[in-house]
Design an enzyme around this catalytic site. Structure first.
Site: not given
Ligand SMILES: *[C@@H]1O[C@H](CO)[C@@H](O)[C@H](O)[C@H]1NC(C)=O
Ligand SMILES: *[C@@H]1O[C@H](CO)[C@@H](O)[C@H](O)[C@H]1NC(C)=O
Ligand SMILES: *[C@@H]1O[C@H](CO)[C@@H](O)[C@H](O)[C@H]1NC(C)=O
Ligand SMILES: *[C@@H]1O[C@H](CO)[C@@H](O)[C@H](O)[C@H]1NC(C)=O
Length: 562
Positions: A336, A379-380, A430-432, A435
């Site tokens: 990011k 981690e991916y 910010d749980i959605k 995410n």
């Protein structure tokens, strides 16, 4: 006479040669915990700074050596090896793993004893330093780490107890712990001592290592403890610089004393913030200083993402764009890149804190960069985010009811862990769907860890946790229905939450809401239970919402029925 001398010499030389060939002093048995190193342990580009690949290669190759040391400690009580033996054991280990060049790992520096650190004597002295009560407490906290019975909760308790013991060990060591190297020696000694107490159970030794290995902060290349501190030229230079700084500061102080007297409180605060930031920057000079997080250079990150090419772009969030990165070792990571305007203050400190909060259902932070760009390396998760699966186009693979249930439980576990973390209870904020990431086994991992902390700090703690519960309820509804929160496409915009509430309160048909892509392939009872749970989570009154513990238990009970 001369002949017999030569003959004698010949015999002597033969004996010496025989000695060299046959008698390694290494008493470690490497057969019990085999390891086949995968990556490259040498950095071909530059020798001075280790790459992540080399770091992780050396890191994982070191573990079986320590496990062999556990076996030895169980019999002999000795933890570390004398320097000759350490050398021989490193050579022997290299001989076994001859497909990987381990020379840069310099294992002998880690496994040989240090005379300046009391932790390094033997198992008995570690136990003495610790006190028998604390030692017993540690053993009982970690008792259930058997591989077949390994769980994060068990590991978590063990880690907490281990950290407490380590602190006690350092205090008991009478100030003899010097810097990070001294800490490391005590951390190693504690792990080996603990594991050696039941060396007969291989499964437990492995479980203990899986759980505690990351607690030891190894650094590459290893730093040797200095016999005499003043011998270090670097330190001498630092002292000289510090001295001259003090003198300059004194002069400056004299000159500006008048002005300083009028300096506002705010300026003084700013000054201490600057000093703190400087300390953090100095800490980051060592690439592994912060809990095993790797500090990536701008170059490494640029190369991994093909210079932030749009083809590497995999998403965009509030803080910045997310790229897929490929490390020289072939490992894939998610990077990011924080937008210019969003740069965070106290970035490094924040990340170090977050790095300590680890759970299988939270996306793991691997490292960061702070020079030039600010970025976070995670981690991916190969299967992308949950929105893609639930709201994406119809061609996407459908996740089954059982998979949805597992995902819901995974998210609940991650959230429960955050809300109940004894280090610092926190909310996500910010749980959605976007995410929630999915790995190759479709296990849920909650992301955007740094964001949550920034946002939630200002809010009331309970309020945010209740908010997380609400948002989790919405995610549950979306798992059930595969629909957006508010469906704008229909002629009569309908909120998912209201629709679910109406069904539960007025007794409508729950199944009318089921995701058509499930094709009726779900268990009606568990569907009902999950719907009911979702409605409870989204209750308007915060106080009436259940907490994550209750929710998790409910979902796990449902799972048992399937
Ligand atoms: C590496 O070790 C294996 C088994 O120990 C052995 O068969 C092989 O010949 C070795 N290779 C080299 C290059 O030493
Ligand atoms: C391992 O790599 C080092 C350079 O990092 C080199 O000097 C050494 O010869 C290599 N050893 C083997 C056995 O290939
Ligand atoms: C696993 O742990 C549980 C709870 O601590 C215990 O009751 C059970 O006997 C353990 N199972 C094994 C195989 O050790
Ligand atoms: C060594 O391991 C055995 C088997 O697990 C254990 O019973 C014993 O107590 C250990 N010895 C020491 C000295 O810790």
């Amino acid at each position: 006479m001369a002949d017999s001398h030569i003959f004698f010499l010949f015999i002597l030389i033969s004996i010496c040669n025989l000695h060299n060939i046959n008698s390694s002093t290494c008493t470690l048995d490497f057969k019990q915990f085999p390891y086949e190193a995968g990556g490259e342990c040498i950095d071909t580009a530059k020798d001075s700074k280790p790459t992540r690949s080399m770091y992780s290669c050396c890191h994982s190759a070191l573990q079986p050596i320590y496990q062999a040391m556990v076996m030895r400690a169980n019999l002999s009580r000795f933890i570390f090896l004398d320097p000759t033996q350490a050398q021989d054991c490193s050579a022997m280990y290299q001989g076994i793993h001859n497909r990987t060049n381990l020379s840069n790992c310099r294992f002998q520096d880690f496994i040989s004893s240090s005379t300046t650190n009391a932790c390094s004597s033997d198992v008995n002295s570690v136990m003495d330093l610790l006190g028998i009560e604390r030692y017993d407490d540690l053993r009982s906290s970690c008792r259930d780490l058997l591989m077949g019975n390994y769980s994060d909760d068990v590991c978590f308790n063990c880690v907490i107890s281990y950290r407490r013991s380590l602190q006690a060990l350092e205090e008991g060591n009478g100030g003899k712990v010097e810097g990070s190297n001294g800490r490391r020696v005590c951390a190693e000694a504690l792990l080996v001592t603990l594991a050696s107490s039941d060396a007969g159970s291989r499964s437990w030794v492995q479980g203990t290592f899986s759980c505690l290995w990351d607690e030891i902060e190894f650094s590459w290349p290893p730093q040797k403890t200095k016999g005499s501190l003043l011998r270090s030229k670097k330190l001498l230079a630092a002292i000289l610089i510090a001295l001259s700084l003090v003198i300059i500061a004194l002069i400056l102080y004299k000159i500006t004393r008048k002005r300083l007297q009028y300096a506002s409180q705010k300026e003084i605060e700013n000054l201490s913030v600057m000093v703190l930031q400087k300390t953090l920057e100095d800490d980051s000079a060592n690439p592994f200083s912060c809990s095993g997080l790797y500090i990536f250079s701008r170059d490494e990150v640029s190369r991994a993402t093909d210079y932030f090419d749009s083809s590497s772009l995999i998403g965009e969030g509030n803080l910045g764009k997310m790229y897929i990165g490929i490390m020289p070792s072939g490992m894939r990571v998610a990077i990011k890149r924080i937008n210019e305007g969003m740069k965070l203050h106290g970035f490094v400190g924040e990340i170090c804190m977050m790095a300590k909060i680890r759970h299988p259902n939270l996306v793991t932070i691997l490292g960061y960069c702070d020079k030039g760009d600010q970025c976070l390396v995670y981690e991916y998760c190969v299967n992308g985010d949950l929105a893609r699966w639930l709201l994406g186009d119809q061609r996407a693979q459908v996740i089954t009811w059982e998979q949805r249930l597992q995902i819901a439980i995974g998210i609940a576990r991650g959230l429960w862990f955050l809300h109940n973390n004894p280090l610092e209870k926190m909310a996500h904020g910010d749980i959605k769907l976007t995410n929630i990431l999915l790995n190759e086994r479709l296990e849920a991992k909650i992301s955007d860890s740094v964001l949550w902390n920034h946002k939630s700090k200002k809010m009331n703690e309970l309020g945010t946790m209740a908010n997380d519960v609400f948002n989790f309820g919405v995610v549950l509804l979306q798992l059930l229905t595969g629909r957006k929160r508010i469906d704008l496409s229909s002629s009569k915009p309908q909120s998912l939450i209201n629709e679910a509430r109406n069904i539960v309160s007025k007794g409508g048909s729950a199944y009318s809401m089921a995701d058509p892509r499930l094709n009726g392939a779900y268990d009606p009872t568990t569907f009902q239970t999950v719907l009911l749970t979702a409605v409870l989570c989204t209750t308007a009154s915060e106080r009436e919402r259940p907490n994550m513990e209750v929710i998790l238990r409910k979902l796990q009970d449902t799972e048992a029925l399937v």
